[in-house]
Design an enzyme around this catalytic site. Structure first.
Site, PDB file in Angstrom:
ATOM      1  N   ASP A 182       1.020  -1.065   0.048  1.00  0.00           N
ATOM      2  CA  ASP A 182      -0.019   0.006  -0.137  1.00  0.00           C
ATOM      3  C   ASP A 182       0.869   1.144  -0.050  1.00  0.00           C
ATOM      4  OD1 ASP A 182      -2.175  -1.902   0.243  1.00  0.00           O
ATOM      5  OD2 ASP A 182      -2.985  -0.863   1.975  1.00  0.00           O
ATOM      6  N   HIS A 282       3.910  -7.946  -0.200  1.00  0.00           N
ATOM      7  CA  HIS A 282       3.573  -9.137  -0.825  1.00  0.00           C
ATOM      8  C   HIS A 282       4.178  -9.455  -2.182  1.00  0.00           C
ATOM      9  CE1 HIS A 282      -0.445  -9.706   1.873  1.00  0.00           C
ATOM     10  NE2 HIS A 282      -0.070  -8.503   2.015  1.00  0.00           N
ATOM     11  N   SER A 394       7.865   3.256   4.641  1.00  0.00           N
ATOM     12  CA  SER A 394       9.154   3.271   3.924  1.00  0.00           C
ATOM     13  C   SER A 394       8.935   3.235   2.438  1.00  0.00           C
ATOM     14  CB  SER A 394      10.040   1.876   4.399  1.00  0.00           C
ATOM     15  OG  SER A 394      11.459   2.306   3.764  1.00  0.00           O
TER      16      SER A 394
END
Length: 438
Positions: A182, A282, A394
């Site tokens: 995200d 992911h 990050s």
């Protein structure tokens, strides 16, 4: 709303009118707390301690102050960014005194201290209040959390929380590459010209070879036989361990997309995670991870101001690189660490520890490398599989091969195209780009 008050703590009577001796009250209050050991699990606490072990008041105050500072900084950055967007101004690279000052600060040690505070157990009754305050400050969606808030024993467990099943549906199109995180799309495009440069900000770029190091898998021409490079990787890996810095910076490789009428191009995409974003990483595609490379670097912040004031920001910061092959060729995922986010966890390699204390830090030393290519298999991941996690926000950089149009007359045409724009918000499982056959 009614609040339950533990009988272990002193409660002031309503008729008390004399001034309170704050020092004496705080001392007696502090004795009620016990320090606790940091937890190792990142999947959420069991919540069964019933508040039997607490963090010390000093750590609680420090944590709340840190959250306040981060919130104030976010508000300031958001205001400046919105002002520039309204005026149509694109940020340009402008080094300043603050960037020089940051190099003098012990940011790695500061990040370890923050990690220690974030790992300390919070009283059960206080957990929902802290996490809701965090969510309000950084726009986190607590409805997606897989567990009740009081089950996350520490801020660290809350940061890397899992989501409810179905919260991040994965695009099943086999001809698409999805976002691994995200975040906000900062930069993307095709790598063209000598050096294969990625734009950090307008006016300053860095080489993909400097970001990834001396990679035996990264193609140097567009029309590359991936299997041939893969077979040669074993003999070149040992050589690259000794010469990665010299090769990647002093003598950068040349990317020539016009040679041999290419069938595949080399693309990149940079996604920035804010502190309030979902922090797990992911898999963007079905792929085979062959090599993990860990660069022990600095821990500069990665916000908008840092990207336009610090040279080689992504190259100097600590990072973990995963390289491998997917159906269209080469793929690399770079997880970049930042201030207070020195810890990058890999679920496929739990024993990896980042931001370790070091007596002497040398940026020019070679990275630690591990080859997953056991019997030619590596680590197989499906699109959407959990890969790792940041302890706060990050940045992730994807570098990958994808189809581009064939130039021969009569051949079928297939071309990869990004389906996102600069500044767009994107979530795990949503398509970054697609290609179609005709």
């Amino acid at each position: 709303m009614k609040y339950r008050v533990s009988h272990r703590f002193p409660v002031l009577p309503h008729h008390h009118t004399r001034p309170l001796n704050h020092a004496r009250y705080f001392t007696s209050f502090a004795k009620k707390f016990q320090t606790s050991q940091p937890r190792a699990s990142i999947n959420g606490g069991d919540g069964n301690s019933q508040g039997s072990s607490f963090i010390v008041p000093g750590a609680t105050v420090a944590t709340i102050l840190m959250l306040g500072v981060l919130h104030a900084r976010r508000l300031y950055d958001d205001k400046k960014t919105e002002e520039k967007k309204e005026k149509g101004i694109e940020s340009e690279f402008q080094p300043d005194v603050k960037a020089t000052f940051l190099r003098l600060l012990p940011l790695r040690s500061i990040s370890r201290c923050w990690g220690y505070l974030a790992s300390m157990e919070i009283p059960v009754w206080l957990r929902p209040h802290i996490y809701k305050a965090w969510a309000r400050a950084f726009h986190s969606n607590l409805e997606e959390a897989a567990l009740p808030l009081d089950k996350y024993a520490s801020l660290r467990e809350f940061f890397v929380r899992t989501l409810k099943e179905g919260s991040r549906p994965i695009d099943a199109d086999p001809q698409c590459l999805v976002s691994p995180v995200d975040g906000t799309v900062l930069r993307f495009g095709e790598l063209k010209g000598a050096g294969a440069m990625i734009e950090q900000v307008k006016g300053f770029s860095y080489s993909v070879f400097s970001l990834l190091g001396a990679s035996p898998f990264l193609p140097t021409t567009a029309d590359v036989d991936v299997q041939e490079e893969h077979s040669e990787s074993i003999t070149t890996t040992e050589k690259s361990k000794k010469s990665w810095w010299r090769v990647s910076l002093a003598s950068p490789k040349v990317w020539d997309p016009t040679s041999s009428r290419p069938k595949r191009g080399l693309f990149y995409c940079v996604v920035y995670l804010k502190p309030g974003d979902y922090h797990r990483i992911h898999s963007p595609v079905d792929w085979n991870i062959l090599v993990r490379r860990h660069f022990s670097g600095r821990l500069h912040p990665l916000n908008e101001r840092a990207t336009r004031t610090i040279r080689n920001l992504y190259i100097e910061n600590e990072r973990v690189i995963l390289e491998g092959l997917w159906q269209e060729g080469f793929l690399a995922l770079a997880a970049i660490g930042a201030t207070n986010i020195g810890s990058i966890e890999l679920f496929i390699e739990p024993e990896l520890h980042t931001n370790r204390p070091r007596k002497k830090f040398l940026h020019s030393e070679p990275p630690e490398e591990r080859v997953y290519e056991f019997e030619g298999v590596g680590r197989m991941l499906k699109k959407g599989d959990e890969l790792g996690a940041f302890n706060m926000g990050s940045t992730v950089v994807l570098v990958f091969q994808a189809p581009i149009s064939k130039l021969h007359e009569g051949d079928s045409s297939q071309e990869f195209r990004f389906c996102v724009g600069r500044g767009d918000r994107i979530r795990v499982g949503e398509a970054l780009g697609r290609w179609h056959r005709s």
